[in-house]
Design a protein around this motif. Sequence first.
Motif, PDB file in Angstrom:
ATOM      1  N   TRP A  18      13.199  14.849  17.182  1.00  0.00           N
ATOM      2  CA  TRP A  18      14.198  14.960  18.242  1.00  0.00           C
ATOM      3  C   TRP A  18      15.271  13.880  18.226  1.00  0.00           C
ATOM      4  N   TRP A 367      15.668  19.734  26.143  1.00  0.00           N
ATOM      5  CA  TRP A 367      16.154  18.551  26.869  1.00  0.00           C
ATOM      6  C   TRP A 367      17.482  18.065  26.282  1.00  0.00           C
TER       7      TRP A 367
ATOM      8  N   ALA B 290       2.762  18.930  28.409  1.00  0.00           N
ATOM      9  CA  ALA B 290       4.017  18.173  28.502  1.00  0.00           C
ATOM     10  C   ALA B 290       3.702  16.697  28.282  1.00  0.00           C
ATOM     11  N   ILE B 337       4.509  20.437  18.081  1.00  0.00           N
ATOM     12  CA  ILE B 337       4.911  19.735  19.308  1.00  0.00           C
ATOM     13  C   ILE B 337       5.947  20.612  19.997  1.00  0.00           C
ATOM     14  N   ASN B 338       5.675  20.995  21.230  1.00  0.00           N
ATOM     15  CA  ASN B 338       6.564  21.956  21.901  1.00  0.00           C
ATOM     16  C   ASN B 338       7.773  21.263  22.527  1.00  0.00           C
ATOM     17  N   ASN B 339       8.615  22.028  23.200  1.00  0.00           N
ATOM     18  CA  ASN B 339       9.851  21.439  23.734  1.00  0.00           C
ATOM     19  C   ASN B 339       9.637  20.720  25.065  1.00  0.00           C
ATOM     20  N   ARG B 340       8.388  20.485  25.393  1.00  0.00           N
ATOM     21  CA  ARG B 340       8.077  19.614  26.538  1.00  0.00           C
ATOM     22  C   ARG B 340       7.489  18.299  26.024  1.00  0.00           C
ATOM     23  N   SER B 341       7.643  18.076  24.740  1.00  0.00           N
ATOM     24  CA  SER B 341       7.027  16.921  24.086  1.00  0.00           C
ATOM     25  C   SER B 341       5.509  16.982  24.242  1.00  0.00           C
TER      26      SER B 341
END
Lengths: 396, 423
Positions: A18, A367, B290, B337-341
């Motif tokens: 990220w 995000w 998350a 690893i998802n988009n909520r960390s």
Amino acid sequence: MEISKPAHIWQLSFDGDWPTSVAFLGSSRKLAAGSRDGRIFVWDLPESPPESQEKDTPPDAAPVRQLVGHENGVTHLIATDDGKTLISSSLDRTIRIWDVNAEATGKGDVILDKPARERLSNRKSAAEKAAILEAPGATVETIGSQHTLEGHKDWIKALGISADGRRLISGDDTCLTIVWNLQTKKQIASWHGYQRVWVTSAALSPDGKTAFVGEFAGRRSSFDVPAAQARLWDAQKGQMTLDLLKVWTPTVKDEDRVDSYGYGQAWGKLLSRGLVCARFSPDGTLLAVGQGGETDKGQIHLVNVESGKIERTVSGHQSGACDVRFSADGRLVLSSGRDTVIRVCQVADGKEIATLGKARGGQFKDWFYGIAISPDEQFVAAADIAGLVHVWQLNS
Amino acid sequence: MNSNCPINEHLNRRSLLKSSLVTASGASLMNWGGLFSSDAHAAEAGKKNKHCILIWLNGGCSQFETFDMKIGRPTGGLFRDISTNTGESRVCELMPNIAQRMDKLAVIRSMKTSQIDHPGGIYLMHTGYQETAAVRFPEIGAIVAKYCGEKKSDLPNFVKISSNGNAGAGIIGPQYSPFSLDKDGRLPTFSESYLATPIETRRHGLRDFMEERYAKAHKAEPARMHRESYDRARRLQNVRQAFDVDSEWEKYRDRYGNSKLGRRLMTARCLVEAGVSFVEVGQSGYDTHADNFEGHKSLVPTMDIGWAALLDDLSERGLLQDTLVVWMGEIGRTPRINNRSGRDHYVRSWSTALAGAGVKGGIVYGESDKDGIDVKDKPVTEGDFFGTVYTALGINPLEENYAGVRPIPLAPFGHTVVKEILA
């Protein structure tokens, strides 16, 4: 800062882990971005964006430099006003100071646009597909850091700088806060919070004399330790000057400020999963702090620095805020969060006057992590966890 | 059926005769198939005086953030690995204390189980079986209580401290049901009589008198269960001091880490020392869909300190050789690893660990592939795992209890005991 018909003019690929942070380097066309795999790249963008290769998607550009040194995720990037110096904090427990114009020490090839290549190669012949996917990446110059500030023993998740660029504040997951003299690279003051509590945000007032530090324990596992803090400190002496939570929860007795259910309920409403971003207003009278972690509202509190009272709560990022900035005139506050947008609100009345970006994802959105405002305040950039760095022109 | 624990190692002639006589007399009519089972075997296992402490990581601890790191891979995450005192294996930096005690641990890096969600996973990893309507499978704690517990003890043989097993004693009977302490390891408030001892004693006498008359006329199981429960509650009053660990906590607070989990683990040690055969200690919060990294960073260090202290404390007291310490949750976590960390639920490849009671230390058993997506070598199913655990405790995993006339082995049919980790 004025905003009229903002336009999304760049979408820079930063594939890998990220992107977390972004900073303009003294110009609206030169910017740096860091990611959670420890890489930092610098882009020199042309004055006019070229035509995009993909419909409805702003143009991409390749970076020109890679700053090599961090061994774990980059958490923040801060550029000095002249744009010559970049400061980065990292999960590798170091702060690095970079001369972004230093002579290159090497060269490397990087492919940062793999998802875009895959999209472009869809429905192409095998030969065309291979040509797209296997095309050479960008050639970047590499440089190392000029200085490394060492003193932290755990992840550094908080970084701030005074307006004059002379002092830096950093905080880590051992709850250690350090104020640095950026000229001498020495520590001015340091202090520890509670064990197993993390420093999640830190900021210095414009004159560098006052520090804000937000602390949070990811899990309430200790008996006697309050799980969250929001305090102002004398940055020179390392002495606390105001406990903001005491101001915000006046009815709670001091002896009850431990890990109790009742106190947890009280601070939970104000701090949610911890304050993860903080910034003083340019005149130093206000402090903006954002509720982070995965939380319902992700609100931004505007705090009167003298009294400690919350003057206004603005905006709100569904699932949590990530970063916050004031405009140079202190009239606007910009925030990013876990809803894939930047919200721009008026400080005076809290009214939201613009949003940049739009929600993307399923139940949980991608995000926008870090944000940056260009020195001329005509551009805003955001680090997007989907492997992108976005740039908006505020007046198109 | 496969086991390294042949039945003749666990049943002597006296036990066989005793079991046969009981069956022949019709005393266990519905349990006609239990010729080789139940009390006789339990008596045999009990003689070995084994104990078990289960450290239950509720929600599913991530293998990537503990024992099966994938440094440099896209699935690797944010933590770095550190060396261990075995010099071979490496573990997550969040576990510096356990890293120095790897010589005591057998880590299984190749768990491959069948229930991906919490209720099913909790049931599965407490019983070895998937939940069905037809059979109430007993939890591991109940089984250890039955086969290793001291029946005449006033202490409960199966104690839970802030943990989440959801199966209970099932078919083996309510006398093996768990006794739950509160989250700090203290006796629950309801366990104390509000009456003065003489009055309470008179009440017990009166109740006994009434129930005895009733029981003579009614052979029903509920009547027996009712008496059993009251009797256990009464006997508990004789041993209340065993649960008073305040002064011990003052001595050991720093060693176990000044945390709620630390206190629970120290309480577990005290109870094992006092004779309790099975203690389950829970730590909740691992369901990190998350902020997985922050979540594990907040949980694992506390667990690392407490778990390491427990192993040392048991070892120094000479208890570790007879106490199996099991470390597990109900599931592992996704490589992606998802988009909520965060990381989601995963059971194709995850990790557990064992120590003590004859388990070989310094072993890493099995292997996942380079990204931790699947087991590369030596998969261990839930059946294999429970078979191994029971064997380490001196309990024959092939031992059967009965749901009506249906024989139910302690570990599922077809399991394979992981002999390589047993001494």
